[in-house]
Design an enzyme around this catalytic site. Structure first.
Site, mmCIF file in Angstrom:
data_model
loop_
_atom_site.group_PDB
_atom_site.id
_atom_site.type_symbol
_atom_site.label_atom_id
_atom_site.label_comp_id
_atom_site.label_asym_id
_atom_site.label_seq_id
_atom_site.Cartn_x
_atom_site.Cartn_y
_atom_site.Cartn_z
ATOM 1 N N SER A 158 32.574 -24.967 44.939
ATOM 2 C CA SER A 158 32.160 -23.666 45.461
ATOM 3 C C SER A 158 31.161 -23.885 46.591
ATOM 4 O O SER A 158 30.393 -24.854 46.580
ATOM 5 C CB SER A 158 31.508 -22.845 44.342
ATOM 6 N N ARG B 205 81.264 -6.109 55.526
ATOM 7 C CA ARG B 205 80.160 -6.778 56.207
ATOM 8 C C ARG B 205 78.889 -5.959 55.974
ATOM 9 O O ARG B 205 78.917 -4.732 56.008
ATOM 10 C CB ARG B 205 80.446 -6.916 57.708
#
Length: 447
Positions: free
Chosen positions: A273, A312
Site C-alpha cells: 500500500s 446474414r
C-alpha cells in the site's frame, strides 16, 4: 487504442498475438490464398493461376492504413483487401480473385483458425494451472483445516481435498474446451446467401479443398448466422475463467488477517500500500477476478450474437468482433495469472489447525452428534448437541465441556472416550485426493 491497465497486470501475450491486427490481416490473406488454390483443386481455374493469386496474398502487398480507411466506408474489410490483391495481379488473374466467395466466408475461415489456436492455448493453460493445483493436492492431502459452509466453520476437511475439487473442475473445463474447439474449427465457403450458387456444382468441392488446405473440418451447411460454434467456445472459456475466479476468491478469503491460512507469494513491495506499510494485498487474486469477470461479460455479449436472423446478421456479427477476442484474451490471462498464483501459494497448516479451535471446538458438533446417535438416535442426538452448542456460546465453554454438562453423567461416561478429534473425522478426504490426482493425470497426460 485505449490504455488497458488490467492488461498490464498480466495479459497473456500468446493469446493477444492470436487476435493481433497483424494476425487478423494475415489470416484473411491466408484464406484468400488457399481459396484460390481450392478453386484450382476443384478445376475452376488452373493450378498456375491459383498459385499466382496466392502469391499476391501477402502482407507487404497490403497498405493497412488504406485498408482501414476504406473499411470504415465499406463497413467490412474484405472488399478493400481484395482490391489491393487485385492491384498486384495482371487483369487475367485479377478476374479470379475471391471468385465465388463472400466477405463472411473469408472472415469466418480466418476466425476459425483463430478459435482453433485460442482453444489450444486455453487448453494448455488449463493444464498448467491444473498441474500447479495437483501439486497442492498432493502436498496437502493431510493438512487438516476447517471446512466452511455459508462462510462459517462446518466440519474438518483438508486443504488437499479443497484443491482436489478445483482439479476435478479444471478437468471438466478442459473437456469443454476440447469439444468446443472441434465444433468451432470448421470451414466456411457458402457464398452470398449460403447456397454457393456462384460456384454452381463446384461449391462442395471448393469448400472441401479449402477445409483440407486450412486444416479445418468441413461443414456441409452454412453457419453465417448460426453462431453457436463461436458462442460455445466463448462460453467454455468463460466457465474456465469462472473456475479461476472461484480459486482467486478462495485465496482472498483464506488470506484474510483473521484467517491467515494461505498467502500469495511475498516480496519487496509486492501487494504494498502507498500509505499502510503493513499491507500485502492479494494482487494476483484481484487480477484474476478482474480478468474473469471481463471474460464472463464478453461471453454474455456473444449470446446476443445468436439472435442473428435471415441469412446474414445485421449488427449481431459486429458484436463478435469485440466480444470474442475480449473473452478469450481475458480467460487466458485469468488462467495464466492463476497458474502463477497456485505455483507460488504459501500454505500455513499450523494456522489451519489452530483455526479448528477458534470457535470453541464447535466445528466437531456433527461428529459428536454421530457419536451420540449410536446411543440416542440421530434426532435426539441432534437436539442434545444443539443444546450443548447454545450453552457453549452462552457461557463461553468449549463444546466438549458444554456437552458434558448437557447429557446424563452415565451417557457422558460412555461417549467421552470416543469423541473424535478433527484428524479422525475426515471421512474419505485422503482417498478423494488420490482419486482426483489419478483422474487428472490420466486425463491430461495419458498416464
Amino acid at each position: 487504442m485505449a490504455f488497458d491497465l488490467l492488461g498490464k497486470l498480466g495479459e497473456d501475450g500468446i493469446m493477444s498475438a492470436v487476435f493481433s491486427e497483424e494476425r487478423v490481416v494475415s489470416n484473411w490473406l491466408v484464406v484468400e490464398a488457399e481459396f484460390a488454390r481450392a478453386l484450382a483443386d476443384a478445376g475452376v481455374i488452373d493450378t498456375a493461376r491459383g498459385e499466382r493469386i496466392a502469391a499476391a496474398c501477402r502482407l507487404d502487398v497490403i497498405d493497412r492504413e488504406r485498408l482501414w480507411k476504406e473499411t470504415r466506408n465499406v463497413g467490412y474489410p474484405i472488399l478493400p483487401l481484395v482490391k489491393q490483391i487485385v492491384a498486384a495481379l495482371d487483369d487475367d488473374d485479377a478476374a479470379w480473385v475471391h471468385y465465388g466467395a463472400t466477405t463472411q466466408d473469408i472472415m469466418d475461415c480466418a476466425l476459425a483458425l483463430q478459435l482453433r489456436d485460442a482453444a489450444d492455448r486455453l487448453t494448455d493453460l488449463v493444464g498448467q494451472f491444473g498441474d500447479a493445483i495437483a501439486q497442492l493436492v498432493e502436498r496437502h492431502a493431510g493438512s487438516v483445516m476447517p471446512g466452511r459452509t455459508h462462510a462459517q466453520q462446518a466440519v474438518p476437511t483438508t486443504f488437499g481435498l479443497k484443491m482436489a475439487v478445483y482439479l476435478d473442475q479444471l478437468a471438466r473445463d478442459a473437456k469443454r474446451l476440447t469439444a468446443a474447439r472441434a465444433r468451432a474449427a470448421v470451414v466456411s465457403s457458402y457464398g452470398a446467401g449460403g447456397t454457393s450458387a456462384a460456384l454452381r456444382d463446384n461449391g462442395p468441392a471448393v469448400r472441401s479443398a479449402l477445409a483440407t488446405r486450412l486444416g479445418l473440418a468441413d461443414a456441409e451447411l452454412p453457419w453465417h448466422v448460426a453462431r453457436d460454434r463461436v458462442a460455445e467456445l466463448t462460453s467454455a472459456a468463460a466457465m474456465t475463467a469462472g473456475t479461476c475466479v472461484r480459486f482467486a476468491r478462495e485465496v482472498v478469503d483464506l488470506s484474510r488477517t483473521e484467517v491467515g491460512e494461505v498467502s500469495e507469494a511475498t516480496g519487496k513491495y509486492r501487494g504494498a500500500s502507498s500509505t499502510m506499510p503493513q499491507k500485502s494485498n492479494p494482487i494476483s487474486a484481484e487480477a484474476i477476478i478482474g480478468f474473469g469477470v471481463v471474460a464472463q461479460n464478453a461471453a454474455n455479449a456473444m449470446l446476443r450474437a445468436l439472435e442473428a436472423g435471415h441469412e446474414r446478421a445485421a449488427g449481431e456479427w459486429q458484436v463478435e468482433w469485440r466480444a470474442v477476442p475480449g473473452c478469450l484474451i481475458a480467460a487466458a490471462s485469468a488462467l495464466d495469472v492463476a497458474r502463477e498464483a497456485a505455483e507460488n501459494l504459501l500454505v500455513f497448516p499450523d494456522r489451519m489447525r489452530a483455526n479448528l479451535t477458534r470457535d470453541g471446538g464447535r466445528i466437531m458438533a456433527e461428529a459428536y452428534m454421530i457419536a451420540l446417535a449410536e446411543h440416542l438416535g440421530r434426532d435426539v442426538a441432534h437436539e442434545s448437541v444443539y443444546d450443548a452448542v447454545l450453552l457453549s456460546r452462552a457461557d463461553g465453554l468449549a463444546l466438549p465441556e458444554a456437552l458434558r454438562r448437557s447429557v446424563a453423567p452415565e451417557l457422558w461416561d460412555r461417549i467421552a472416550a470416543v469423541l473424535p478429534e478433527p484428524d479422525a473425522y475426515l471421512g474419505n478426504a485422503t482417498r478423494l485426493c488420490a482419486s482426483a490426482l489419478t483422474a487428472w493425470r490420466s486425463r491430461t497426460h495419458g498416464a
